[in-house]
Design a protein around this motif. Structure first.
Motif, mmCIF file in Angstrom:
data_model
loop_
_atom_site.group_PDB
_atom_site.id
_atom_site.type_symbol
_atom_site.label_atom_id
_atom_site.label_comp_id
_atom_site.label_asym_id
_atom_site.label_seq_id
_atom_site.Cartn_x
_atom_site.Cartn_y
_atom_site.Cartn_z
ATOM 1 N N GLN A 8 0.980 -1.155 -0.022
ATOM 2 C CA GLN A 8 -0.098 -0.015 -0.146
ATOM 3 C C GLN A 8 0.920 1.418 0.002
ATOM 4 O O GLN A 8 0.600 2.226 -0.750
ATOM 5 N N ASP A 9 1.954 1.326 0.758
ATOM 6 C CA ASP A 9 2.985 2.422 0.706
ATOM 7 C C ASP A 9 3.537 2.950 -0.490
ATOM 8 O O ASP A 9 3.732 3.683 -0.994
ATOM 9 N N GLU A 10 4.172 1.526 -1.252
ATOM 10 C CA GLU A 10 4.540 1.728 -2.394
ATOM 11 C C GLU A 10 3.673 2.130 -3.421
ATOM 12 O O GLU A 10 3.898 3.059 -4.443
ATOM 13 N N LEU A 11 2.530 1.574 -3.466
ATOM 14 C CA LEU A 11 1.312 2.007 -4.482
ATOM 15 C C LEU A 11 1.093 3.543 -4.311
ATOM 16 O O LEU A 11 1.079 4.231 -5.183
ATOM 17 N N GLU A 12 0.983 3.971 -2.956
ATOM 18 C CA GLU A 12 0.671 5.418 -2.689
ATOM 19 C C GLU A 12 1.733 6.182 -3.346
ATOM 20 O O GLU A 12 1.684 7.401 -3.925
ATOM 21 N N THR A 13 3.046 5.790 -3.077
ATOM 22 C CA THR A 13 4.230 6.607 -3.647
ATOM 23 C C THR A 13 4.224 6.553 -5.322
ATOM 24 O O THR A 13 4.518 7.732 -5.720
ATOM 25 N N PHE A 18 4.909 11.586 -11.754
ATOM 26 C CA PHE A 18 4.521 12.175 -12.851
ATOM 27 C C PHE A 18 4.226 11.046 -13.993
ATOM 28 O O PHE A 18 3.038 11.146 -14.662
ATOM 29 N N GLU A 19 4.929 10.061 -14.138
ATOM 30 C CA GLU A 19 4.613 8.910 -15.080
ATOM 31 C C GLU A 19 3.412 8.350 -14.951
ATOM 32 O O GLU A 19 2.635 7.948 -15.754
ATOM 33 N N TYR A 20 3.118 7.954 -13.654
ATOM 34 C CA TYR A 20 1.660 7.271 -13.237
ATOM 35 C C TYR A 20 0.631 8.239 -13.651
ATOM 36 O O TYR A 20 -0.284 8.052 -14.276
ATOM 37 N N ARG A 21 0.755 9.491 -13.096
ATOM 38 C CA ARG A 21 -0.196 10.373 -13.457
ATOM 39 C C ARG A 21 -0.693 10.573 -14.966
ATOM 40 O O ARG A 21 -1.639 10.822 -15.263
ATOM 41 N N LEU A 22 0.701 10.478 -15.742
ATOM 42 C CA LEU A 22 0.684 10.902 -17.172
ATOM 43 C C LEU A 22 -0.118 9.649 -17.600
ATOM 44 O O LEU A 22 -1.182 9.738 -18.481
#
Length: 110
Positions: A8-13, A18-22
């Motif tokens: 969960q911590d890794e996923l939230e990070t 930027f890459e995830y949001r893109l």
């Protein structure tokens, strides 16, 4: 630390990168275009003809081509009979926002 908490911590990070949001935006855009095409019973060939581009280009757009311009998005919205709406929304975690800076110190021309 248990594995679930670590994950969960890794996923939230990762979600903050930027890459995830893109990728999230590109996937949502592709899904929106596909939904409009399906609702209007418009094929990729129809869209490519309306845009004056190849079917392969339309496929790249639907698969998340990150090099879309606002001009191309506007053409797509016209081809699908919709208005293009681009907006900025506050980030969920306002503390992550960068400090404000002026975009330019230049005096606007009159």
């Amino acid at each position: 630390m248990n594995a679930e908490k670590w994950f969960q911590d890794e996923l939230e990070t990762s979600r903050k990168t930027f890459e995830y949001r893109l990728e999230k935006i590109l996937i949502q855009l592709g899904e929106d275009i596909c939904r409009l095409m399906r609702d209007q019973q418009i094929s990729r060939a129809d869209v490519s003809e309306r845009l004056g581009v190849s079917r392969a280009y339309v496929t790249r757009v639907l698969n998340g081509n990150p090099n879309l311009t606002i001009k191309t998005l506007l053409k797509l919205s016209d081809a699908l009979g919709h208005e293009l709406a681009i907006s900025f929304a506050p980030k969920p975690d306002a503390s992550a926002a960068r400090p404000r800076r002026a975009l330019s110190h230049a005096t606007p021309s009159r």
